[in-house]
Design a protein around this motif. Structure first.
Motif, short mmCIF file in Angstrom:
data_model
loop_
_atom_site.label_atom_id
_atom_site.label_comp_id
_atom_site.label_asym_id
_atom_site.label_seq_id
_atom_site.Cartn_x
_atom_site.Cartn_y
_atom_site.Cartn_z
N PRO A 99 48.65 34.35 44.94
CA PRO A 99 48.12 33.21 44.18
C PRO A 99 47.69 32.04 45.05
CG PRO A 99 50.08 34.09 43.12
CD PRO A 99 49.99 34.77 44.45
N ASP A 100 48.46 31.72 46.08
CA ASP A 100 48.10 30.60 46.96
C ASP A 100 46.78 30.86 47.67
OD1 ASP A 100 50.46 29.39 46.22
OD2 ASP A 100 51.58 30.21 47.91
N PHE A 101 46.60 32.06 48.21
CA PHE A 101 45.37 32.38 48.92
C PHE A 101 44.18 32.43 47.97
CE2 PHE A 101 48.30 33.68 52.24
CZ PHE A 101 47.61 33.38 53.40
N ALA A 102 44.36 33.03 46.80
CA ALA A 102 43.25 33.15 45.86
C ALA A 102 42.79 31.78 45.37
CB ALA A 102 43.67 34.01 44.67
N LEU A 103 43.72 30.91 45.03
CA LEU A 103 43.35 29.58 44.56
C LEU A 103 42.77 28.73 45.69
CD1 LEU A 103 46.38 28.78 42.22
CD2 LEU A 103 44.10 29.59 41.59
N PHE A 107 39.13 26.97 45.64
CA PHE A 107 39.08 25.52 45.80
C PHE A 107 38.15 25.12 46.95
CE2 PHE A 107 40.70 21.71 47.96
CZ PHE A 107 40.54 20.78 46.94
N LEU A 108 38.21 25.86 48.06
CA LEU A 108 37.30 25.58 49.17
C LEU A 108 35.85 25.84 48.78
CD1 LEU A 108 39.31 27.03 52.21
CD2 LEU A 108 38.97 24.63 51.59
N HIS A 109 35.64 26.86 47.95
CA HIS A 109 34.27 27.10 47.47
C HIS A 109 33.78 25.94 46.61
CE1 HIS A 109 30.70 29.05 46.02
NE2 HIS A 109 31.14 29.04 44.78
N TRP A 127 32.23 26.80 35.72
CA TRP A 127 33.67 26.60 35.74
C TRP A 127 34.40 27.79 35.11
CZ3 TRP A 127 35.90 22.88 38.47
CH2 TRP A 127 35.16 21.76 38.81
N PHE A 128 33.87 28.32 34.03
CA PHE A 128 34.49 29.48 33.40
C PHE A 128 34.46 30.69 34.33
CE2 PHE A 128 34.05 33.40 30.88
CZ PHE A 128 35.24 33.36 30.18
N THR A 129 33.36 30.86 35.06
CA THR A 129 33.26 31.98 36.00
C THR A 129 34.26 31.86 37.13
OG1 THR A 129 30.90 32.21 35.49
CG2 THR A 129 31.69 33.24 37.51
N MET A 130 34.43 30.64 37.66
CA MET A 130 35.38 30.45 38.75
C MET A 130 36.82 30.64 38.28
SD MET A 130 33.71 29.96 41.51
CE MET A 130 32.37 31.02 40.94
N LEU A 131 37.13 30.20 37.06
CA LEU A 131 38.48 30.42 36.53
C LEU A 131 38.75 31.91 36.31
CD1 LEU A 131 38.79 27.49 33.94
CD2 LEU A 131 39.90 27.68 36.17
N ALA A 132 37.76 32.61 35.76
CA ALA A 132 37.94 34.05 35.55
C ALA A 132 38.03 34.79 36.88
CB ALA A 132 36.78 34.60 34.72
N SER A 133 37.26 34.36 37.86
CA SER A 133 37.33 34.98 39.18
C SER A 133 38.69 34.76 39.83
CB SER A 133 36.21 34.41 40.07
OG SER A 133 36.29 34.93 41.38
N SER A 134 39.22 33.53 39.71
CA SER A 134 40.55 33.24 40.28
C SER A 134 41.63 34.08 39.60
CB SER A 134 40.87 31.75 40.12
OG SER A 134 39.88 30.95 40.73
N ALA A 135 41.59 34.16 38.26
CA ALA A 135 42.60 34.94 37.55
C ALA A 135 42.51 36.42 37.89
CB ALA A 135 42.42 34.73 36.04
N THR A 136 41.29 36.93 38.02
CA THR A 136 41.13 38.34 38.38
C THR A 136 41.62 38.62 39.79
OG1 THR A 136 39.19 38.44 36.94
CG2 THR A 136 39.49 40.24 38.51
N ALA A 137 41.33 37.71 40.71
CA ALA A 137 41.79 37.89 42.09
C ALA A 137 43.31 37.86 42.18
CB ALA A 137 41.18 36.80 42.99
N VAL A 138 43.93 36.96 41.43
CA VAL A 138 45.40 36.88 41.45
C VAL A 138 46.01 38.14 40.84
CG1 VAL A 138 47.39 35.65 40.52
CG2 VAL A 138 45.47 34.37 41.46
N GLY A 139 45.48 38.56 39.69
CA GLY A 139 46.06 39.73 39.01
C GLY A 139 45.89 41.01 39.82
N LEU A 140 44.67 41.31 40.25
CA LEU A 140 44.44 42.53 41.02
C LEU A 140 45.09 42.47 42.39
CD1 LEU A 140 40.70 43.34 40.19
CD2 LEU A 140 42.76 44.39 39.25
#
Length: 206
Positions: A99-103, A107-109, A127-140
């Motif tokens: 989670p730390d690395f994904a967020l 955030f840097l992007h 914003w919705f795309t970035m939130l979905a991308s962050s959640a997908t990166a954390v989950g997977l």
């Protein structure tokens, strides 16, 4: 009287060195933009769109009222969600750090996008795309790292971590245990084949 400080836990100073964390973040961020560049080039060639760096560092192309805007959102979701989760499983390999690395990557992007466009993103689709991308990166990423952590480790042909601790045996499922010890008596009153062979040899020599 001065209070004695407790000694640091073994490995606490070397478990998360700042230089290693910074290097991993830099590598992941570089992979993030490299994967985005490859995906954007492929998408523009297939869709017949002109390529520009605004597709990577801009936010106005990701919008919900055009087909191209949805296509760009899907590309960013594929890049940040799937590609980055695979990269974190390979480089980070620890589920609690994902989670730390994904967020941090997203955030840097956001920071680089604001510096490039000199404005804060105003499209809600971005914003919705970035939130979905962050959640997908954390989950997977967490699922992949946990799956990797639970895999058995083999050392010199034997399993030292996993569901079993002994080396794999070449015996079939119906093999008898006493097949490894042919010189042991059967336990039913008779002797083994090796014993009969020794008795026959003695009689012959006599």
């Amino acid at each position: 009287m001065a209070r004695r400080r407790r000694p640091p836990r073994a490995g606490a100073l070397t478990e998360l060195p700042p230089l290693k964390i910074a290097s991993q973040i830099a590598i992941l961020q570089a992979l993030y933009y490299f994967a985005a560049l490859v995906l954007m080039l492929f998408t523009t060639l297939v869709a017949g769109m002109p390529f520009s760096f605004d597709l990577i560092l801009g936010w106005d192309r990701v919008r919900g009222d055009t087909t191209q805007g949805w296509l760009m959102a899907f590309v960013w979701l594929l890049n940040g969600g799937f590609c980055m989760s695979v990269a974190m499983v390979i480089l980070v390999a620890r589920s609690k750090l994902v989670p730390d690395f994904a967020l941090t990557i997203h955030f840097l992007h956001l920071l680089f996008t604001c510096l490039y466009t000199r404005s804060l993103p105003r499209n809600s689709m971005w914003w919705f795309t970035m939130l979905a991308s962050s959640a997908t990166a954390v989950g997977l990423g967490m699922w992949g790292c946990r799956y990797r952590e639970l895999q058995p480790v083999f050392f010199l042909g034997g399993r030292i971590l996993g569901s079993g601790t002994s080396a794999p045996s070449n015996r079939g499922p119906g093999a008898r245990e006493d097949a490894l010890h042919p010189d042991v008596e059967d336990g039913m009153g008779g002797s083994s084949t090796a014993g009969e062979y020794e008795m026959n040899q003695i009689k012959t020599s006599a």
